[in-house]
Motif scaffolding. Structure first.
Motif, PDB file in Angstrom:
ATOM      1  N   ARG A 151       0.817  -1.218   0.000  1.00  0.00           N
ATOM      2  CA  ARG A 151       0.000   0.000   0.000  1.00  0.00           C
ATOM      3  C   ARG A 151       0.850   1.268   0.000  1.00  0.00           C
ATOM      4  O   ARG A 151       0.310   2.366  -0.038  1.00  0.00           O
ATOM      5  CB  ARG A 151      -0.919   0.015   1.221  1.00  0.00           C
ATOM      6  CG  ARG A 151      -1.947  -1.110   1.225  1.00  0.00           C
ATOM      7  CD  ARG A 151      -2.699  -1.158   2.548  1.00  0.00           C
ATOM      8  NE  ARG A 151      -3.289   0.120   2.870  1.00  0.00           N
ATOM      9  CZ  ARG A 151      -4.473   0.539   2.419  1.00  0.00           C
ATOM     10  NH1 ARG A 151      -5.171  -0.220   1.611  1.00  0.00           N
ATOM     11  NH2 ARG A 151      -4.942   1.712   2.769  1.00  0.00           N
ATOM     12  N   TYR A 152       2.143   1.131   0.046  1.00  0.00           N
ATOM     13  CA  TYR A 152       3.041   2.287   0.096  1.00  0.00           C
ATOM     14  C   TYR A 152       3.602   2.569  -1.291  1.00  0.00           C
ATOM     15  O   TYR A 152       3.653   1.691  -2.153  1.00  0.00           O
ATOM     16  CB  TYR A 152       4.185   2.038   1.079  1.00  0.00           C
ATOM     17  CG  TYR A 152       3.751   1.987   2.518  1.00  0.00           C
ATOM     18  CD1 TYR A 152       3.842   3.106   3.338  1.00  0.00           C
ATOM     19  CD2 TYR A 152       3.240   0.815   3.070  1.00  0.00           C
ATOM     20  CE1 TYR A 152       3.445   3.058   4.656  1.00  0.00           C
ATOM     21  CE2 TYR A 152       2.834   0.758   4.390  1.00  0.00           C
ATOM     22  CZ  TYR A 152       2.939   1.880   5.180  1.00  0.00           C
ATOM     23  OH  TYR A 152       2.548   1.833   6.486  1.00  0.00           O
TER      24      TYR A 152
ATOM     25  N   LYS B  98       2.160   6.288   2.416  1.00  0.00           N
ATOM     26  CA  LYS B  98       0.776   5.946   2.104  1.00  0.00           C
ATOM     27  C   LYS B  98      -0.135   6.932   2.814  1.00  0.00           C
ATOM     28  O   LYS B  98       0.227   7.513   3.854  1.00  0.00           O
ATOM     29  CB  LYS B  98       0.447   4.514   2.524  1.00  0.00           C
ATOM     30  CG  LYS B  98       0.149   4.344   4.005  1.00  0.00           C
ATOM     31  CD  LYS B  98      -0.488   2.984   4.291  1.00  0.00           C
ATOM     32  CE  LYS B  98      -0.802   2.841   5.771  1.00  0.00           C
ATOM     33  NZ  LYS B  98      -1.475   1.575   6.080  1.00  0.00           N
TER      34      LYS B  98
END
Length: 831
Positions: A530-531, A798
């Motif tokens: 997710r980063y 994120k």
């Protein structure tokens, strides 16, 4: 004659061509006329430009007269507002008496002010509904009327509620110490939300010897000048002192509080409750009903179609507004005292005129109580599934698995959550789906392993020595067994372990900001999927509308919050409809739970405020706060806190971020004590200015003041980015290139994060060139040669969002109160 004709003939002048040199003209500094400009332009027409309005220049005397007129008008407006308070046209002067020391007696102050030493004072008891120590004063000598209310500092919620609406505060001090520790804590809370006009009072000065009075007042003034610079201290031991205090309260300059001067508000003086179903005997205790609240309108005019907020209970609608007889008229003589009823409230039902109905609410124009936007889960586009997809779904339904899902997730939504098939990664999947920011799972696992190792017996190899010392240890332990057992009775082991873990996390984050360890058993491309990397945190773009959570479909947002705020406040300032300031009215509030009436019957004051448009709707609010010096406990992001925002109080789980002017803001894992922090949370819209207080409730019920600040804005598109830092160690350095290890542990992770830029703690920048082998070694190139003690870092980001844990119900706090050397805990939840 011929020669004369030749001499008289004129010679034609020379005309230069287009390539002729033309020198600049002399800038003589004179203004060019319109004719000169037209001749120079030679017919060319310029582009039409919007001209600004010409400012009319005034002469010096005219400007001076205009400034004097503006100054005089403003002074007259301030004087009119000052004289109106407590007069016949305005509401009574509301004075709240607060004791700041355990030895200071606020009841003695109110008893002395209740006397008739000021001449022609008429009073009546219990003028505030539910509050026993409250009374009204009418001073025909000063042509003013007062309402006095004595509020205990033990009930922090009621103290903050009445100080928000009070016109003046009377702080009762001890003649020697001024205020104690808890009194200083109360002052911090009152100062943070907004301090109205005040007066400092102490008793017992006249009882001292004449030589010690000056020294006592000088010492007390030295104590008070830190909190109240240039404040006057009033001794209150006689009726003459009471008269001087009343004169000072009636003539002192009034401080304006922005959050209450923009809204109409009142404090209840008479409250009745009528259930909606009077036939049902149980509806009055648990059901809804109509609450009739009587009181003086303060601030702005009160409109019947606006929502009202009852502090601590929620938002409600009005059905009508009545105009009963004023219970505290200024033209009342001493020969006509007010008669209190059996319940203690003033009985104005005898020989009074019939109640007039001022206005009734129109259901079509009345504001709605809708706080959240309506969400249609089928609003998105969806194609028809194929036969193979239906078969796969049927097989998946038969092989139903048990897994953890976020709160509120339906069975249909749970089937779309991808499971990696490994039980050890179940917590990680739940974390990603819940948008949680706890990315330190590996650290928590390591902490647990360390705790298990520490819990083992470190001295198992020397059993023979321990057997020799067992008898001596048993003798020593029996002596202290009783004391240790009594001490451990009041200790919560779970809270101690949680506090130790939070302290260690805060210390690690301070020493190594945002650094996390790459997991050994999980690929980094999966763990940190997710980063993303940013070339520049300042200038790299980030779409604020990208991948928004489901909670964003429930909130409201403005196209321009600042423009809307200015428009609504300007309309509120220009309103002249409704019940005007100073009128004594009765509000009929519909669909109110009976718990509100129970709160009034328990002795708590009831404060109402009329909400501005949109202030009942939910959105993402941002608050700028500063850590309070008295609190040193680590406060983690997304931890539940208690908020006092204007007239509201609620519980929420916010996130912390840096206060910058950029379009992206870095998230802070803990509330910093040395810098202002922006707190973002889901909460009802409130237009600034408004003070904000943050409390943290302990497990034993005590609420500690954590931070104070003010409202910043309402902006759901404010991008808050969480940063994690992956670190590696260079172990082979060859000029500008180096081999780095310990950042990743497989080749695929290196190729996945290859586009992300690297940096070092010594200021070098570089990138990954290639992977070496299959165990996580990689060749990197930097802008300069590395040092052997340097560390290679990679920043990943994120976007994070606050948790939707908004709860308008805040339980009454428990307070530790010191009285005469003993410490006891008072339970303030009387409901």
């Amino acid at each position: 004659m011929v020669e004369m004709a030749a001499d008289g003939e004129k010679q034609q002048g020379h005309r230069p061509g287009i390539y002729k040199q033309k020198n600049k003209g002399h800038k003589h500094g004179k203004h060019r006329t319109k004719g000169e400009i037209e001749r120079e332009n030679k017919g060319r027409v310029s582009v039409t430009v919007l001209t600004k309005k010409q400012r009319k220049e005034q002469k010096k005397m005219d400007r001076r007269h205009k400034a004097n007129q503006l100054r005089k008008n403003k002074k007259d407006m301030v004087l009119t507002e000052k004289r109106r308070l407590g007069s016949r046209d305005g509401p009574p002067h509301l004075v709240v008496v607060v004791s700041l020391h355990a030895q200071a007696d606020a009841g003695a102050i109110t008893k002395l002010l209740r006397g008739e030493g000021a001449g022609g004072i008429v009073h009546h008891d219990r003028c505030i509904s539910g509050v026993s120590d409250s009374f009204g004063l009418i001073l025909p000598r000063f042509k003013q009327r007062f309402t006095f209310l004595s509020q205990s500092t033990a009930d922090m919620h009621s103290l903050l509620d009445v100080t928000k609406i009070a016109d003046s505060l009377v702080f009762v001090l001890d003649s020697t110490e001024g205020w104690d520790t808890y009194g200083d804590y109360c002052l911090s809370c009152v100062f943070a939300q907004g301090l109205p006009s005040y007066a400092l009072v102490c008793q017992g000065v006249s009882e001292l010897p004449v030589k010690k009075r000056v020294e006592s007042r000088r010492a007390l003034s030295k104590i008070t000048e830190a909190r109240f610079p240039d404040a006057r201290l009033f001794p209150l031991d006689s009726e003459q002192d009471a008269t001087l205090l009343l004169r000072h309260l009636g003539t002192q300059r009034q401080r304006k509080l922005g959050f209450r001067s923009k809204r109409s508000h009142l404090i209840a003086q008479h409250v009745t409750f009528t259930p909606n179903n009077p036939v049902d005997s149980t509806s009055g205790a648990t059901g809804l009903g109509t609450l009739c609240v009587s009181g003086y309108v303060r601030g702005r005019p009160l409109r019947v179609d606006r929502l009202v907020h009852i502090s601590g209970h929620g938002d409600f609608q009005l059905s009508q507004i009545d105009a009963p007889v004023d219970p505290l008229p200024l033209n009342l003589t001493v020969s006509r005292p007010l008669k209190p009823s059996k319940g203690g409230d003033v009985d104005m039902q005898e020989n009074e005129a019939p109640v007039r109905v001022l206005m009734k609410a129109d259901p079509s124009n009345r504001e709605s109580l809708q706080a959240e936007a309506e969400v249609d889960p089928m609003d998105g586009e969806q194609t028809w599934p194929t036969e193979s997809e239906l078969l796969e779904a049927e097989e998946a339904r038969k092989k139903k698995r048990v897994m953890k899902v976020p709160k509120g997730t339906s069975d249909y939504q749970a089937t779309w959550i991808v499971d990696e098939g490994e039980e050890e990664n179940g917590d990680m999947d739940e974390e990603s789906s819940d948008n949680d920011d706890d990315d330190d799972m590996m650290d928590e696992a390591m902490d647990k392993e360390d705790g298990e190792i520490d819990s083992q017996d470190p001295g198992s190899c020397c059993d023979s020595e321990e057997e020799e010392e067992e008898e001596e240890e048993e003798v020593c332990s029996t002596e202290r067994a009783g004391a240790d057992q009594r001490y451990d009775e009041h200790m919560d082991e779970a809270a101690e372990e949680e506090g130790l873990k939070r302290y260690r996390d805060a210390r690690a984050n301070e020493m190594f900001p945002d650094e996390v360890d790459t997991p050994l058993d999980t690929p980094a491309r999966i763990r940190f999927q997710r980063y993303r990397g940013l070339k520049s945190f300042r200038s790299s773009p980030w779409d604020p509308m990208e991948n928004l959570p489901l909670d964003y479909s429930r909130i409201f947002q403005f196209q321009s919050f600042e423009r809307t705020r200015r428009r609504i406040l300007a309309e509120a300032a220009a309103e002249e409809d409704g019940a005007m300031d100073g009128w004594y009215v009765t509000l009929h509030i519909i669909d109110v739970p009976f718990s509100v009436m129970e709160s009034v019957q328990s002795g708590k004051p009831l404060v109402l405020v009329s909400l501005l448009p949109h202030e009942q709707k939910m959105s993402v609010m941002h608050v700028l706060v500063q850590r309070h010096p008295s609190n040193t406990e680590p406060i983690k992001s997304k931890e539940e806190l208690v908020f006092h925002c204007g007239f509201r109080r609620f519980r929420a789980s916010p996130i912390f971020s840096q206060h910058t002017s950029a379009d992206k803001h870095k998230m802070e894992r803990f509330l910093r004590p040395d810098a202002p922090i922006v707190v973002s949370l889901y909460a009802p819209i409130t237009f600034p200015p408004s003070g904000v207080l943050l409390f943290k409730q302990r497990n034993d019920g005590i609420q500690d003041l954590v931070a104070t600040g003010s409202l910043l804005s309402c902006d759901p598109q404010r991008v808050v980015l969480k940063r994690i830092v992956l670190s590696g160690h260079p172990f082979k350095i060859n000029r500008r290139s180096a081999v780095v290890r310990y950042m990743f542990f497989n080749r695929d992770d290196i190729m996945w994060f290859k586009p992300v830029e690297l940096r070092t703690k010594w200021g070098r920048r570089g990138h990954i060139k290639e992977a070496l082998g299959t165990h996580g070694h990689m060749k990197c190139v930097f802008d300069n040669q590395l040092r052997s003690q340097d560390t290679v870092l990679m920043n990943l980001y994120k976007r994070v969002y606050p948790r939707w844990t908004y709860d308008p119900y805040v339980p009454a706090p428990l307070t530790w109160v010191k009285r005469e050397g003993t410490v006891e805990m008072e339970d303030l939840d009387m409901e």
